[in-house]
Design a protein around this motif. Structure first.
Motif, short mmCIF file in Angstrom:
data_model
loop_
_atom_site.label_atom_id
_atom_site.label_comp_id
_atom_site.label_asym_id
_atom_site.label_seq_id
_atom_site.Cartn_x
_atom_site.Cartn_y
_atom_site.Cartn_z
N ILE A 421 0.88 -1.18 0.00
CA ILE A 421 0.00 0.00 0.00
C ILE A 421 0.91 1.23 0.00
N HIS A 422 1.35 1.64 -1.17
CA HIS A 422 2.41 2.63 -1.27
C HIS A 422 2.01 4.01 -0.77
N ASP A 423 0.72 4.31 -0.73
CA ASP A 423 0.29 5.62 -0.24
C ASP A 423 -0.27 5.53 1.19
N ALA A 424 0.10 4.47 1.90
CA ALA A 424 -0.31 4.35 3.31
C ALA A 424 0.24 5.53 4.10
N HIS A 425 -0.60 6.09 4.97
CA HIS A 425 -0.15 7.27 5.70
C HIS A 425 -0.96 7.43 6.99
N SER A 426 -0.73 8.56 7.67
CA SER A 426 -1.44 8.89 8.91
C SER A 426 -2.21 10.18 8.71
N GLU A 427 -3.40 10.25 9.30
CA GLU A 427 -4.19 11.48 9.22
C GLU A 427 -3.48 12.65 9.90
N GLU A 428 -2.57 12.35 10.82
CA GLU A 428 -1.85 13.41 11.51
C GLU A 428 -0.78 14.04 10.63
N LEU A 429 -0.23 13.26 9.73
CA LEU A 429 1.00 13.67 9.07
C LEU A 429 0.82 14.37 7.74
N THR A 431 -2.01 16.99 5.39
CA THR A 431 -3.15 17.90 5.57
C THR A 431 -4.45 17.31 5.03
N GLU A 432 -4.38 16.59 3.93
CA GLU A 432 -5.58 15.99 3.36
C GLU A 432 -5.69 14.53 3.83
N THR A 433 -6.91 14.07 4.00
CA THR A 433 -7.12 12.68 4.44
C THR A 433 -6.54 11.73 3.39
N PRO A 434 -5.62 10.84 3.78
CA PRO A 434 -5.01 9.94 2.79
C PRO A 434 -6.01 8.89 2.30
N GLN A 435 -5.72 8.35 1.13
CA GLN A 435 -6.60 7.32 0.58
C GLN A 435 -6.56 6.06 1.46
N HIS A 436 -5.38 5.81 2.03
CA HIS A 436 -5.23 4.67 2.93
C HIS A 436 -4.74 5.18 4.30
N PRO A 437 -5.66 5.61 5.17
CA PRO A 437 -5.26 6.14 6.48
C PRO A 437 -5.00 4.99 7.47
N LEU A 438 -3.74 4.57 7.55
CA LEU A 438 -3.39 3.50 8.48
C LEU A 438 -3.49 3.98 9.94
N ILE A 439 -3.30 5.29 10.13
CA ILE A 439 -3.38 5.88 11.47
C ILE A 439 -4.48 6.94 11.44
N ILE A 440 -5.41 6.85 12.39
CA ILE A 440 -6.56 7.75 12.39
C ILE A 440 -6.71 8.46 13.73
N PHE A 441 -7.48 9.55 13.71
CA PHE A 441 -7.76 10.35 14.90
C PHE A 441 -8.75 9.59 15.78
N MET A 442 -8.47 9.55 17.08
CA MET A 442 -9.38 8.85 17.99
C MET A 442 -10.68 9.62 18.13
N PRO A 443 -11.83 8.96 18.09
CA PRO A 443 -13.12 9.66 18.03
C PRO A 443 -13.43 10.52 19.24
N GLU A 444 -12.99 10.13 20.45
CA GLU A 444 -13.38 10.88 21.64
C GLU A 444 -12.45 12.04 21.98
N VAL A 445 -11.42 12.25 21.17
CA VAL A 445 -10.41 13.27 21.46
C VAL A 445 -10.78 14.60 20.81
N SER A 446 -10.57 15.70 21.55
CA SER A 446 -10.93 17.02 21.03
C SER A 446 -9.93 17.49 19.98
N LYS A 447 -10.44 18.09 18.90
CA LYS A 447 -9.58 18.67 17.87
C LYS A 447 -9.39 20.18 18.06
N THR A 448 -10.15 20.77 18.99
CA THR A 448 -10.10 22.22 19.17
C THR A 448 -9.33 22.64 20.42
N HIS A 449 -9.32 21.79 21.46
CA HIS A 449 -8.61 22.10 22.70
C HIS A 449 -7.44 21.14 22.85
#
Length: 565
Positions: A421-429, A431-449
């Motif tokens: 999966i050559h375009d495997a990436h992390s949502e953190e790393l 700016t745009e959501t990757p086609q293959h997001p191997l690493i994702i943002f945890m749902p209960e964590v705040s993005k604003t604080h």
């Protein structure tokens, strides 16, 4: 309750934390229950949002508190468990007082630094000093209070005034002060004037030091200590020389040789102190084990070479707990530790001539290392270099340990180079959501604080079925569950876990619900381990962290021997 305050003069960063921890250790070896408090004069509520390059590491406690790195020193030296309340900041104190004012607790009075802020500081110290720090649930006998920064700083003024009042609140026989000061050497001459001025300023603020601890590069001459004694209004035996040593683990021995406990016991009226450090904890004499450990360090001759691939390598304090965990493990493995600091960005190909030298030097460090460590961190900078280092370790059977971000790096690398999966990436790393997001943002964590909103603190990790082969599980004693401290916002995407495991990357440990990936391990590799948690936060001098111990042992070629024992 007895209180020992440690303050600093001349400059900051001269070792107050190590001296405070060592003093606490010496009291503990005499059978005292010791707690510790760190005062930080900055306005932040806690250290959680501060840059590691500016402030050093953020240390995480069982309760999820993000605190100053010195609390890590206290826990490691004293083998105690502290709370977020043990780290006092200006931000915490002012927030507490303002909240009380809004509730009307001051009954219409004008709220001022004196007495309201200073009273709040004193009440906080007295309250927190009584919190149990071990499983016994008993109240501590003595509390070490370290005042961060330098006496004379504007931001420290309310705390210095609070401590001046505090000595009378608790009684002068329950309050002792160690003042740490720098004695520089200029043109071969040991200069006492900075210490004289620092102590004069301290006395002018109403605090009289009971001990002056002189930090210096080499032992002080007798005329120097006599001069400090005379002009700082302390006896010659109250001037301690804390010169540079081959290891900071020698500092307690150095202080003990200079009879610091006898001096403090006299001031604190501790008449029944056992001057022989014979305290036994969990069946072993704490002091004997400490002395054996430090004496062994001086006799080591075999080395182990670790490449630490990070993004904050310009300030070593950014990884202080990682360094200490490696040191603890090296002591256990009887190896002299060499850490080669590799800036992750230097491992990334660059067309510019200026980076070419750094590129080749960085890769030389990685390729010649006995083990490769990728610690935690945030943001995209340097992550491609980390991925490249991880790939080298996996393909060349070099021991690898990935912590937090290091685990996520290993997952991305495996997905790219094994699953294809050559375009495997992390949502953190990116700016745009990757086609293959191997690493994702945890749902209960705040993005604003940002402050205190990550997945923090002590949480369970359960080893999965059919993982008895796991080297790390064996080091943990074959248990089903371990409890370690966390600090992260992103996690492995469960959607890709089946494919990764079918390709040989085993997630041997998951959270208690079986939803989050906590530990990864490659079966057919000398040591390829990643942990989502930060095991360095629970490493102790006499009880090294198991992931670090296994990594160091594998890098030294003695892992099988360690597991068999």
């Amino acid at each position: 309750m007895k209180y020992v305050v440690v303050s600093g003069g001349v400059i900051s960063g001269i070792g107050k934390g190590v001296i405070a921890s060592s003093t606490g250790l010496l009291f503990k070896t005499r059978g005292f229950k010791v707690s510790a408090i760190k005062i930080d004069p900055y306005m932040n509520i806690d250290a959680g949002t501060m840059s590691p390059l500016e402030h050093g590491e953020v240390f995480v406690l069982d309760d999820g508190g993000e605190v100053d790195l010195d609390l890590g020193n206290y826990e490691r030296y004293l083998n105690i468990t502290l709370t977020r309340e043990n780290n006092i900041t200006t931000g915490k104190i002012y927030s507490h007082v303002i909240e009380r004012e809004r509730k009307g607790d001051y009954l219409g009075k004008t709220v001022q630094v004196v007495p309201h802020i200073t009273d709040a500081i004193q009440e906080w110290i007295q309250r927190v000093a009584k919190i149990p720090v071990d499983d016994s649930g008993e109240e501590p006998d003595l509390c070490i209070v370290e005042l961060g920064g330098t006496v004379g700083d504007i931001e420290s003024a309310p705390f210095v005034e609070a401590l001046r009042q505090f000595q009378f609140r608790v009684g002068v026989e329950n309050f002792a002060l160690i003042h740490v000061s720098l004695v520089p050497v200029v043109n071969g001459e040991q200069k006492t004037k900075p210490t004289q001025v620092a102590v004069r300023d301290l006395r002018g603020l109403g605090l009289m030091p009971d001990i002056v601890a002189c930090r210096c590069t080499q032992k002080l001459e007798k005329p120097t200590t006599d001069k400090i004694s005379m002009f700082c209004h302390v006896g010659p035996d109250q001037v301690l020389v804390v010169h540079d040593l081959s290891s900071i683990y020698h500092v307690p021995l150095l202080l003990d040789q200079q009879k610091i406990i006898q001096q403090l016991s006299k001031k604190l009226k501790l008449e029944n102190v056992d001057l022989a450090p014979t305290f036994v904890e969990k069946g072993v004499c704490l002091w004997n084990d400490w002395k054996h450990l430090t004496s062994t360090h001086d006799r080591m001759f075999e080395t182990v070479n670790i490449a630490l691939v990070g993004k904050y390598t310009h300030l070593k304090d950014s990884y202080i707990s990682v360094i200490k965990s490696l040191e603890h493990s090296a002591l256990r493995c009887q190896r002299k530790l060499t850490i080669n600091w590799v800036e992750a960005t230097d491992l990334e190909p660059d067309a510019s001539e200026s980076n070419r030298v750094n590129f080749h030097k960085a890769w030389h460090e990685v390729c010649s290392a006995d083990g490769i460590l990728v610690p935690g961190g945030f943001g995209a900078r340097g992550t491609e270099g980390m991925i490249a280092a991880c790939k080298w370790a996996r393909e060349n059977k070099v021991p690898y340990l990935g912590i937090c971000l290091g685990l996520q790096i290993a997952v991305i690398e495996y997905a790219r180079n094994v699953l294809g999966i050559h375009d495997a990436h992390s949502e953190e790393l990116i700016t745009e959501t990757p086609q293959h997001p191997l690493i994702i943002f945890m749902p209960e964590v705040s993005k604003t604080h940002l402050g205190g909103t990550m997945r923090l603190g002590l949480r369970p990790t359960k080893f999965q079925k059919d993982t008895e082969w796991s080297k790390l599980r064996k080091l943990y004693g074959g248990v089903d569950t371990v409890h370690e401290r966390h600090r992260h916002r992103y996690e492995v995407n469960p959607k890709y876990v089946p494919d990764l495991e079918n390709a040989g990357l085993s997630f041997v440990g998951k959270d208690d619900k079986g939803e989050r990936m906590e530990i990864l391990e490659l079966k057919k590799h000398p040591w390829f381990v990643g942990t989502q948690y930060h095991p360095e936060y629970l490493s102790r001098v006499l009880d090294p962290s198991k992931p670090y111990l296994g990594f160091l042992a594998a890098s030294s070629g003695i892992l099988n021997t360690l597991i068999d024992n």
